[in-house]
Design a protein around this motif. Structure first.
Motif, PDB file in Angstrom:
ATOM      1  N   ILE A  14      73.086  62.924 -33.312  1.00 54.11           N
ATOM      2  CA  ILE A  14      72.732  62.787 -31.901  1.00 54.11           C
ATOM      3  C   ILE A  14      72.967  64.107 -31.180  1.00 54.11           C
ATOM      4  CG2 ILE A  14      73.230  61.575 -29.734  1.00 54.11           C
ATOM      5  CD1 ILE A  14      74.182  59.183 -31.441  1.00 54.11           C
ATOM      6  N   THR A  15      71.985  64.522 -30.393  1.00 54.61           N
ATOM      7  CA  THR A  15      72.097  65.722 -29.569  1.00 54.61           C
ATOM      8  C   THR A  15      72.212  65.315 -28.113  1.00 54.61           C
ATOM      9  OG1 THR A  15      70.753  66.995 -31.129  1.00 54.61           O
ATOM     10  CG2 THR A  15      70.964  67.881 -28.904  1.00 54.61           C
ATOM     11  N   VAL A  16      73.229  65.862 -27.422  1.00 53.64           N
ATOM     12  CA  VAL A  16      73.461  65.561 -26.011  1.00 53.64           C
ATOM     13  C   VAL A  16      73.251  66.828 -25.196  1.00 53.64           C
ATOM     14  CG1 VAL A  16      75.090  64.650 -24.313  1.00 53.64           C
ATOM     15  CG2 VAL A  16      75.206  63.853 -26.695  1.00 53.64           C
ATOM     16  N   LEU A  17      72.402  66.749 -24.173  1.00 56.68           N
ATOM     17  CA  LEU A  17      72.141  67.895 -23.313  1.00 56.68           C
ATOM     18  C   LEU A  17      72.524  67.542 -21.882  1.00 56.68           C
ATOM     19  CD1 LEU A  17      70.891  70.800 -23.376  1.00 56.68           C
ATOM     20  CD2 LEU A  17      68.775  69.741 -22.568  1.00 56.68           C
ATOM     21  N   LEU A  18      73.444  68.311 -21.322  1.00 59.31           N
ATOM     22  CA  LEU A  18      73.853  68.174 -19.921  1.00 59.31           C
ATOM     23  C   LEU A  18      73.103  69.233 -19.119  1.00 59.31           C
ATOM     24  CD1 LEU A  18      75.789  67.027 -17.708  1.00 59.31           C
ATOM     25  CD2 LEU A  18      77.426  68.791 -18.421  1.00 59.31           C
ATOM     26  N   VAL A  19      72.327  68.795 -18.134  1.00 55.48           N
ATOM     27  CA  VAL A  19      71.462  69.698 -17.381  1.00 55.48           C
ATOM     28  C   VAL A  19      71.765  69.569 -15.895  1.00 55.48           C
ATOM     29  CG1 VAL A  19      69.075  70.310 -16.869  1.00 55.48           C
ATOM     30  CG2 VAL A  19      69.642  69.383 -19.098  1.00 55.48           C
ATOM     31  N   LEU A  20      71.850  70.687 -15.210  1.00 58.50           N
ATOM     32  CA  LEU A  20      71.999  70.650 -13.762  1.00 58.50           C
ATOM     33  C   LEU A  20      70.780  70.002 -13.125  1.00 58.50           C
ATOM     34  CD1 LEU A  20      73.372  74.091 -12.499  1.00 58.50           C
ATOM     35  CD2 LEU A  20      74.444  71.844 -12.241  1.00 58.50           C
ATOM     36  N   GLY A  21      71.021  69.225 -12.069  1.00 54.27           N
ATOM     37  CA  GLY A  21      69.933  68.619 -11.338  1.00 54.27           C
ATOM     38  C   GLY A  21      69.437  69.505 -10.213  1.00 54.27           C
ATOM     39  N   ASP A  22      68.511  68.979  -9.438  1.00 56.98           N
ATOM     40  CA  ASP A  22      67.844  69.722  -8.378  1.00 56.98           C
ATOM     41  C   ASP A  22      68.488  69.398  -7.029  1.00 56.98           C
ATOM     42  OD1 ASP A  22      66.189  70.851  -6.509  1.00 56.98           O
ATOM     43  OD2 ASP A  22      64.336  69.973  -7.291  1.00 56.98           O
ATOM     44  N   PRO A  23      69.212  70.362  -6.434  1.00 50.84           N
ATOM     45  CA  PRO A  23      69.881  70.080  -5.161  1.00 50.84           C
ATOM     46  C   PRO A  23      68.915  69.917  -3.997  1.00 50.84           C
ATOM     47  CG  PRO A  23      70.045  72.422  -5.675  1.00 50.84           C
ATOM     48  CD  PRO A  23      69.421  71.759  -6.878  1.00 50.84           C
ATOM     49  N   MET A  56      69.609  63.591  -5.025  1.00 50.66           N
ATOM     50  CA  MET A  56      70.896  63.859  -4.374  1.00 50.66           C
ATOM     51  C   MET A  56      71.344  62.696  -3.496  1.00 50.66           C
ATOM     52  SD  MET A  56      71.916  66.877  -5.413  1.00 50.66           S
ATOM     53  CE  MET A  56      72.871  67.835  -4.228  1.00 50.66           C
ATOM     54  N   GLY A  57      70.386  61.855  -3.053  1.00 47.03           N
ATOM     55  CA  GLY A  57      70.709  60.723  -2.188  1.00 47.03           C
ATOM     56  C   GLY A  57      70.863  59.432  -2.965  1.00 47.03           C
ATOM     57  N   PRO A  58      69.787  58.646  -3.079  1.00 48.15           N
ATOM     58  CA  PRO A  58      69.899  57.350  -3.772  1.00 48.15           C
ATOM     59  C   PRO A  58      70.457  57.429  -5.196  1.00 48.15           C
ATOM     60  CG  PRO A  58      67.836  57.471  -2.560  1.00 48.15           C
ATOM     61  CD  PRO A  58      68.457  58.834  -2.458  1.00 48.15           C
ATOM     62  N   CYS A  59      70.107  58.476  -5.956  1.00 46.26           N
ATOM     63  CA  CYS A  59      70.614  58.602  -7.336  1.00 46.26           C
ATOM     64  C   CYS A  59      72.033  59.168  -7.395  1.00 46.26           C
ATOM     65  CB  CYS A  59      69.690  59.493  -8.169  1.00 46.26           C
ATOM     66  SG  CYS A  59      68.061  58.792  -8.475  1.00 46.26           S
ATOM     67  N   GLN A  60      72.542  59.631  -6.256  1.00 41.95           N
ATOM     68  CA  GLN A  60      73.904  60.165  -6.161  1.00 41.95           C
ATOM     69  C   GLN A  60      74.160  61.322  -7.124  1.00 41.95           C
ATOM     70  OE1 GLN A  60      77.035  57.212  -5.349  1.00 41.95           O
ATOM     71  NE2 GLN A  60      75.454  55.624  -5.394  1.00 41.95           N
ATOM     72  N   GLY A  61      73.097  62.106  -7.373  1.00 45.52           N
ATOM     73  CA  GLY A  61      73.261  63.307  -8.178  1.00 45.52           C
ATOM     74  C   GLY A  61      73.429  63.057  -9.661  1.00 45.52           C
ATOM     75  N   THR A  80      71.218  64.449 -16.460  1.00 45.68           N
ATOM     76  CA  THR A  80      70.894  65.378 -15.382  1.00 45.68           C
ATOM     77  C   THR A  80      71.904  65.146 -14.265  1.00 45.68           C
ATOM     78  OG1 THR A  80      68.565  65.213 -16.017  1.00 45.68           O
ATOM     79  CG2 THR A  80      69.048  66.203 -13.887  1.00 45.68           C
ATOM     80  N   PHE A  81      72.562  66.209 -13.818  1.00 43.00           N
ATOM     81  CA  PHE A  81      73.863  66.055 -13.173  1.00 43.00           C
ATOM     82  C   PHE A  81      74.030  67.039 -12.024  1.00 43.00           C
ATOM     83  CE2 PHE A  81      78.496  66.428 -13.020  1.00 43.00           C
ATOM     84  CZ  PHE A  81      78.950  65.179 -13.402  1.00 43.00           C
ATOM     85  N   TRP A  82      74.570  66.546 -10.917  1.00 44.97           N
ATOM     86  CA  TRP A  82      75.048  67.421  -9.853  1.00 44.97           C
ATOM     87  C   TRP A  82      76.546  67.158  -9.688  1.00 44.97           C
ATOM     88  CZ3 TRP A  82      72.872  71.585  -8.198  1.00 44.97           C
ATOM     89  CH2 TRP A  82      73.486  72.283  -7.133  1.00 44.97           C
ATOM     90  N   PRO A  83      77.352  68.232  -9.675  1.00 42.66           N
ATOM     91  CA  PRO A  83      78.805  68.027  -9.750  1.00 42.66           C
ATOM     92  C   PRO A  83      79.477  67.636  -8.439  1.00 42.66           C
ATOM     93  CG  PRO A  83      78.315  70.378  -9.755  1.00 42.66           C
ATOM     94  CD  PRO A  83      76.987  69.660  -9.814  1.00 42.66           C
TER      95      PRO A  83
END
Length: 294
Positions: free
Chosen positions: A105-114, A120-125, A139-142
């Motif tokens: 299994i390959t896991v990729l953590l990617v920054l989301g679009d600010p 950033m709103g309903p999906c809470q980043g 896909t992630f915003w910290p």
């Protein structure tokens, strides 16, 4: 049999610091390890286009915001924490499910679009996709709440990957129902809660509606709905349906996650199983058990 959380900190930093004209090719190279996620798509897939369409970080703006967010992830030890989490989660699942088939299994953590208001709103980043065996993209915003839940987020997606992986539950696009999807989200959340507790375990989008009987009752009316184009509204809620030009059904964001948690918790209580032991439990049996005990 291995799970690899790709350490793509340097790759993302290089993309964000490169001349704009060079960024698409650098991004395509970074995304190449997860190309197999799109093996069922007809025709050739443009990885960069998919990245940008699915809330991935932009390559023509917001560089400073993204670079700052990247440093936040690095300071939090994001990649190391996720690797430890999935390794530990796999050990728990292997013990609970003898004979479990585990692919590489390959896991990729990617920054989301600010700049994406829906992300950033309903999906809470935070968005994750672990439904295609062998591939996971988060896909992630910290936001602080998301950084706290890095481990829980990773094991939620791992649960999906192994539930719908080799020897597991078959996801047949022709027959799969909203109920199948919602139960899968409930099981993944229950597994994350088993490992990280009720505060950090559940997906954030479902938490506001966990105890909303009206939302739960409404979701129950859609469990037999088929056609994957209809799932977004029932599982993620009207805000996501509207974002993608789909028909809303009158449900708030995360309604299906909240309902899935309730369905699965009733089943686990009735059977005495842990979430890990129920990895491959049949969705129709989970639903039937809940309705008998509900």
């Amino acid at each position: 049999m291995s799970i690899t959380v790709l350490d793509n900190y340097s790759a993302m930093r290089r993309i964000l610091l490169a001349p704009v004209a060079d960024r698409a090719d650098l991004l395509r190279s970074m995304l190449e390890p997860i190309r197999d996620m799109y093996r069922y798509n007809p025709g050739e897939v443009d990885l960069v286009a998919v990245h940008l369409e699915t809330c991935g970080f932009p390559i023509d703006r917001d560089e400073e915001r993204c670079l700052d967010a990247l440093e936040t992830l690095a300071a939090a030890g994001a990649w190391e924490r996720m690797q430890r989490a999935v390794d530990n989660a796999l050990a728990v699942l292997l013990e609970a499910t003898p004979g479990l088939e585990v692919p590489d299994i390959t896991v990729l953590l990617v920054l989301g679009d600010p700049g994406d208001k829906h992300f950033m709103g309903p999906c809470q980043g935070l968005t994750g996709f672990g439904g295609i065996s062998g591939q996971i993209v988060i896909t992630f915003w910290p936001f602080p709440e998301n950084v706290e839940r890095l481990e829980a987020t990773a094991v939620h997606e791992l649960n999906h990957n192994l539930r719908w992986g080799p020897g597991g539950v078959v996801w047949n696009p022709m027959t799969v129902t909203v109920g199948d999807h919602i139960v899968g989200e409930g099981l993944a959340d229950a597994f994350a809660r088993q490992l990280y507790g009720d505060e950090l375990g559940p997906a954030r989008i479902g938490v506001p509606h966990l105890h909303d009987d009206e939302v739960f009752a409404k979701v129950l009316t859609g469990l037999d709905v088929t056609g994957m184009q209809n799932f977004t509204a029932w599982v993620h809620g009207d805000p996501s349906a509207e974002r993608f030009g789909l028909t809303p059904v009158g449900l708030p964001m995360g309604a299906g996650y909240a309902a899935g948690n309730r369905l699965v918790d009733t089943y686990l209580a009735a059977t005495g199983q842990t979430a890990a032991q129920a990895l491959h439990a049949d969705a129709s049996e989970i639903i039937a058990t809940t309705l008998r005990h509900g």
